[in-house]
Scaffold this motif. Structure first.
Motif, mmCIF file in Angstrom:
data_model
loop_
_atom_site.group_PDB
_atom_site.id
_atom_site.type_symbol
_atom_site.label_atom_id
_atom_site.label_comp_id
_atom_site.label_asym_id
_atom_site.label_seq_id
_atom_site.Cartn_x
_atom_site.Cartn_y
_atom_site.Cartn_z
ATOM 1 N N VAL A 155 0.832 -1.207 0.000
ATOM 2 C CA VAL A 155 0.000 0.000 0.000
ATOM 3 C C VAL A 155 0.875 1.270 0.000
ATOM 4 N N GLU A 156 1.973 1.235 0.768
ATOM 5 C CA GLU A 156 2.813 2.444 0.845
ATOM 6 C C GLU A 156 3.464 2.765 -0.512
ATOM 7 N N ASP A 157 3.742 1.725 -1.296
ATOM 8 C CA ASP A 157 4.340 1.976 -2.613
ATOM 9 C C ASP A 157 3.326 2.595 -3.577
ATOM 10 N N ASP A 158 2.090 2.124 -3.481
ATOM 11 C CA ASP A 158 1.051 2.741 -4.307
ATOM 12 C C ASP A 158 0.919 4.225 -3.960
ATOM 13 N N LEU A 159 0.948 4.517 -2.679
ATOM 14 C CA LEU A 159 0.818 5.917 -2.249
ATOM 15 C C LEU A 159 2.019 6.743 -2.692
ATOM 16 N N LEU A 160 3.188 6.114 -2.609
ATOM 17 C CA LEU A 160 4.408 6.803 -3.008
ATOM 18 C C LEU A 160 4.311 7.215 -4.482
ATOM 19 N N TYR A 161 3.849 6.282 -5.299
ATOM 20 C CA TYR A 161 3.696 6.584 -6.725
ATOM 21 C C TYR A 161 2.654 7.694 -6.915
ATOM 22 N N ALA A 162 1.528 7.553 -6.208
ATOM 23 C CA ALA A 162 0.461 8.548 -6.359
ATOM 24 C C ALA A 162 0.914 9.919 -5.864
ATOM 25 N N ALA A 163 1.888 9.927 -4.954
ATOM 26 C CA ALA A 163 2.393 11.202 -4.440
ATOM 27 C C ALA A 163 3.503 11.762 -5.333
ATOM 28 N N GLY A 164 3.809 11.035 -6.428
ATOM 29 C CA GLY A 164 4.752 11.589 -7.395
ATOM 30 C C GLY A 164 6.168 11.063 -7.298
ATOM 31 N N TYR A 165 6.323 9.913 -6.639
ATOM 32 C CA TYR A 165 7.651 9.307 -6.556
ATOM 33 C C TYR A 165 7.663 8.005 -7.347
ATOM 34 N N VAL A 171 -7.664 -4.861 7.901
ATOM 35 C CA VAL A 171 -7.160 -4.152 6.711
ATOM 36 C C VAL A 171 -7.125 -2.644 6.964
ATOM 37 N N THR A 172 -8.080 -2.144 7.735
ATOM 38 C CA THR A 172 -8.072 -0.710 8.045
ATOM 39 C C THR A 172 -6.801 -0.362 8.811
ATOM 40 N N GLU A 173 -6.452 -1.235 9.753
ATOM 41 C CA GLU A 173 -5.227 -1.026 10.539
ATOM 42 C C GLU A 173 -3.981 -1.115 9.635
ATOM 43 N N GLU A 174 -3.959 -2.124 8.757
ATOM 44 C CA GLU A 174 -2.813 -2.260 7.828
ATOM 45 C C GLU A 174 -2.638 -1.012 6.976
ATOM 46 N N ILE A 175 -3.763 -0.499 6.511
ATOM 47 C CA ILE A 175 -3.696 0.695 5.649
ATOM 48 C C ILE A 175 -3.188 1.891 6.447
ATOM 49 N N ALA A 176 -3.672 2.020 7.671
ATOM 50 C CA ALA A 176 -3.235 3.149 8.510
ATOM 51 C C ALA A 176 -1.724 3.093 8.729
ATOM 52 N N GLU A 177 -1.227 1.895 8.984
ATOM 53 C CA GLU A 177 0.224 1.751 9.184
ATOM 54 C C GLU A 177 0.989 2.083 7.907
ATOM 55 N N ALA A 178 0.425 1.618 6.775
ATOM 56 C CA ALA A 178 1.098 1.861 5.488
ATOM 57 C C ALA A 178 1.141 3.355 5.162
ATOM 58 N N VAL A 179 0.110 4.079 5.561
ATOM 59 C CA VAL A 179 0.104 5.526 5.305
ATOM 60 C C VAL A 179 1.270 6.181 6.045
ATOM 61 N N GLU A 180 1.507 5.722 7.257
ATOM 62 C CA GLU A 180 2.648 6.274 8.012
ATOM 63 C C GLU A 180 3.974 5.914 7.348
ATOM 64 N N THR A 181 4.084 4.646 6.956
ATOM 65 C CA THR A 181 5.324 4.215 6.275
ATOM 66 C C THR A 181 5.548 5.046 5.017
ATOM 67 N N PHE A 182 4.465 5.254 4.276
ATOM 68 C CA PHE A 182 4.552 6.059 3.048
ATOM 69 C C PHE A 182 5.074 7.459 3.369
ATOM 70 N N GLU A 183 4.534 8.067 4.398
ATOM 71 C CA GLU A 183 4.937 9.445 4.684
ATOM 72 C C GLU A 183 6.400 9.511 5.125
ATOM 73 N N ASP A 184 6.850 8.476 5.840
ATOM 74 C CA ASP A 184 8.266 8.423 6.221
ATOM 75 C C ASP A 184 9.148 8.286 4.976
ATOM 76 N N LYS A 185 8.718 7.379 4.084
ATOM 77 C CA LYS A 185 9.516 7.155 2.869
ATOM 78 C C LYS A 185 9.561 8.422 2.018
ATOM 79 N N ALA A 186 8.416 9.086 1.883
ATOM 80 C CA ALA A 186 8.358 10.308 1.065
ATOM 81 C C ALA A 186 9.293 11.365 1.654
ATOM 82 N N GLU A 187 9.318 11.430 2.962
ATOM 83 C CA GLU A 187 10.189 12.375 3.669
ATOM 84 C C GLU A 187 11.659 12.104 3.308
ATOM 85 N N GLU A 188 11.995 10.805 3.293
ATOM 86 C CA GLU A 188 13.381 10.437 2.981
ATOM 87 C C GLU A 188 13.747 10.755 1.522
#
Lengths: 369, 348
Positions: free
Chosen positions: A106-116, A311-328
């Protein structure tokens, strides 16, 4: 001389195994292990929940535009489940559910959608291609990939996804034509979701079905209820087995509905009425599959709630991971990476020029490493 | 016509090899043959490339040797050819598609621009698509409409593509082989006016990659003091004739630089030379606006403006639709026009 009739195939089989009231065609009902049934259900729920979540993220400006899968979960999942893990998956841009089944984080999908682009890092080992945005262009790749498998003498099948609008594009016809001529092991999976942004299915083609276009290219065409996961699985399995046996390509038209926007940049109230959408709510693919699983005692209501929570919990965690990765990934210098296998001197010079500018002006603030 | 020679300039060969005299189109066929024999992943595909041997005979006889799976007559569909080549490359092949004329490449434009050139980037370096698209380009063979354009700028303007334009049979042999072995997608534009213009000794045997040229660097063919003249492909042929005549008639001593790779552009070699000569003429067959000559001119402005004794001269076709065959010789830079451009620059 009397006018004779030339025989050409014209019949298109239509498959439905699980209807919207939960009735099952027991003769055709596939024997899917219970654990897989639960996994499939979980993936559908996760896809739907994630679509809802990423819609909010987009509205908050945390990611860019994306195309939701809402309503098409069964069409994608029943078909991808019919492939082997080493079969090639050649996607368009609306295949969240199929991607989740294939292991997309999920975090990779978000990363792509956020432009990475980092969210779509692929090596080829994954047996899939990245998102392809120009309509139907990926269908040609699918024919080529399948052709290479055939030339290499392996039995891998390639499945490609596209929509009703794609069938108007030249790429689709050329991909189908090449697949027919070279008898490539390709499964063309058309998700007919009735809308190409604002243009309805009947404005794409005067053909009675999309599936009949297969006949022009010397391959079978099948229609299936795209909101019936069992039917989609059955139809795709037939096509995959046929391709794997060396008998060539098949086109499947999965009839479904785009329940939501085309992308987050779209406003469907401009061109369709709520009453167009309403009948399709009763055909919801997830509700239908849940009814089936409850009837079969594969699932109980408690399981359903647990899955939703998990799945809601998994997604919530992935959103955090995504934001950390985007930050990096704040440093824009990586736009220079991978342009060429060896960076030409003038490009190295431009890399220096731009990074120097970004450094001096600190335009990227804290994000700039 | 076999001989043992060294052809360091055109090919980077340092070892002696068996050669025979070949035209450019025969050199293409020879390079294909060697690469097909060398690497099972290489395959030729396109319209009429099989039993017909290609409309220019660039694949003559190859289907007999390598079979229909490796020398493939495809349906008549440029998008399909390039689109499936992308897929073949993703799945491990090294396709060498032929488009019959560059004027028909536009029907595959989106596959080249949107996918071929972007795939490595999109997958963060994970997936290469080593496709070499060959297409005859340029005027001078009295052909129909759409058969005579020089539109290399379209491909040069697409980051990620390598654009090769060879000048001679030897160079074509060397760069086609190097392109097929490259991990980058290559648009290989063949100046068809030179296809059968002259013969040169071309290696009849395969060589290791270190004996093939690096794709990228410009080649200094002649060293002179008065002016730097840059050209490539068909125009390089005419430019050398112009330079030879000017040396004879006006005692002008020119540095001649060939650009076998027009993208990525090696401006360093050009700028180094212009720093010495102070004058530069770029000859291109394409029309003027946004041609490679414009980019070269801009890079000289960036790097060597204070060395300039004269404006950078662009000898080009006019900015009009490529005319039909009755006007093509008037449209293309010819030897007198190239000479005039050089004299004007030297006398400025």
């Amino acid at each position: 001389m009397p006018i004779e009739q030339v025989d050409t195939p014209s019949e298109i089989p239509y498959i439905q195994i699980l209807d919207q009231d939960g009735n099952v065609d027991e003769e055709l009902e596939p024997q899917i292990p219970s654990s897989d049934l639960v996994d499939l259900y979980r993936t559908m729920v996760k896809s739907r929940k994630f679509d809802e979540r990423r819609m909010k993220l987009q509205r908050q400006g945390r990611i860019g535009t994306f195309a939701p899968s809402h309503g098409q979960e069964a069409a994608q999942l029943g078909s991808i489940y019919a492939t082997r893990d080493d079969d090639w998956f050649v996607q368009s841009y609306r295949e969240l559910t199929a991607n989740l089944w294939r292991g997309l984080e999920v975090e990779d999908d978000l990363l792509y959608a956020a432009g990475y682009e980092h969210g779509m890092e692929l090596t080829g080992e994954e047996n899939q291609t990245p998102i392809a945005i120009p309509i139907a262009s990926q269908t040609c790749h699918a024919t080529g990939i399948a052709w290479a498998s055939k030339l290499k003498g392996n039995d891998r099948v390639t499945i490609t996804y596209f929509g009703d609008g794609s069938t108007s594009e030249g790429d689709f016809h050329e991909a189908m034509n090449f697949a027919g001529v070279f008898e490539t092991p390709t499964v063309f999976l058309c998700q007919n979701n009735q809308w190409a942004i604002s243009v309805p299915r009947e404005r794409q083609t005067a053909s009675d079905t999309l599936a009949q276009k297969a006949h022009a290219y010397g391959m079978p065409g099948i229609q299936v209820d795209g909101n019936d996961i069992l039917g989609v699985y059955h139809a795709t399995k037939r096509a995959v087995d046929r391709a794997r046996a060396g008998d060539g390509p098949t086109m499947i038209e999965a009839i479904t509905y785009r329940m939501n926007v085309h992308t987050t940049a779209d406003d469907p109230t401009k061109y369709r009425d709520e009453e167009d959408v309403e009948p399709w709510r009763e055909r919801d693919p997830i509700d239908r599959f849940r009814t089936y699983l409850l009837e079969k005692d594969v699932l109980d209501e408690g399981d359903h709630d647990t899955i939703e929570e998990e799945v809601t919990e998994e997604i919530a965690e992935a959103v955090e991971t995504f934001e950390d990765k985007a930050e990096e990934l704040g440093d824009p210098e990586d736009m220079f990476d991978f342009a060429y296998s060896d960076e030409p001197p003038y490009l190295a010079q431009q890399r220096e020029e731009f990074t120097d500018y970004w450094d001096r002006h600190d335009v990227w603030g804290d994000h700039h490493g | 016509m076999c001989g043992v020679i060294t052809m360091a300039k055109a090919t980077q060969l340092t070892q002696d090899v068996e050669t025979s005299e070949m035209t450019m189109v025969e050199a293409i066929c020879e390079a294909h043959d060697q690469e097909l024999a060398r690497d099972d992943r290489v395959m030729i595909m396109g319209e009429d490339v099989g039993w017909d041997g290609g409309i220019f005979r660039a694949t003559d006889g190859l289907v007999e040797t390598y079979g229909e799976d490796r020398v493939v007559d495809t349906p008549l569909a440029e998008t399909g050819i390039i689109g499936t080549a992308v897929g073949l490359a993703i799945n491990g092949m090294r396709p060498v598609p032929e488009l019959q004329f560059s004027g028909f490449s536009y029907q595959a434009f989106h596959q080249i621009e949107s996918h071929l050139a972007r795939f490595r980037k999109r997958t963060q370096g994970g997936m290469n698509v080593p496709v070499t698209i060959r297409m005859p380009y340029g005027a001078g063979v009295r052909a129909l409409e759409h058969h005579s354009e020089s539109r290399e700028t379209y491909w040069i303007h697409t980051p990620g593509l390598t654009v090769v334009i060879p000048r001679s049979p030897q160079q074509t042999w060397a760069y086609l082989k190097a392109s097929i072995r490259s991990e980058d997608p290559v648009v290989f534009l063949e100046p068809k006016a030179l296809y059968r213009k002259f013969r040169e000794p071309v290696p009849e045997e395969d060589v290791d990659t270190d004996q093939l040229p690096d794709i990228g660097p410009a080649q200094v063919l002649e060293e002179g003091e008065d002016v730097t003249v840059v050209a490539f492909g068909h125009m390089l042929y005419r430019t050398r004739q112009a330079v030879a005549e000017l040396e004879e008639e006006h005692d002008i001593s020119a540095t001649v630089i060939d650009l076998p790779t027009v993208s990525p552009l090696d401006s360093e070699t050009i700028v180094d030379s212009v720093e010495d000569t102070g004058r530069c003429v770029v000859v291109q067959e394409a029309h003027r606006t946004l041609g490679i000559a414009s980019e070269i001119s801009a890079r000289i402005m960036d790097e060597a403006v204070l060395h300039l004794e004269a404006p950078v001269k662009r000898v080009t076709a006019p900015d009009v639709q490529t005319p039909l065959l009755a006007r093509e010789q008037a449209y293309m830079p010819d030897v007198p026009r190239i000479k005039e451009g050089i004299v004007e620059t030297v006398d400025f």
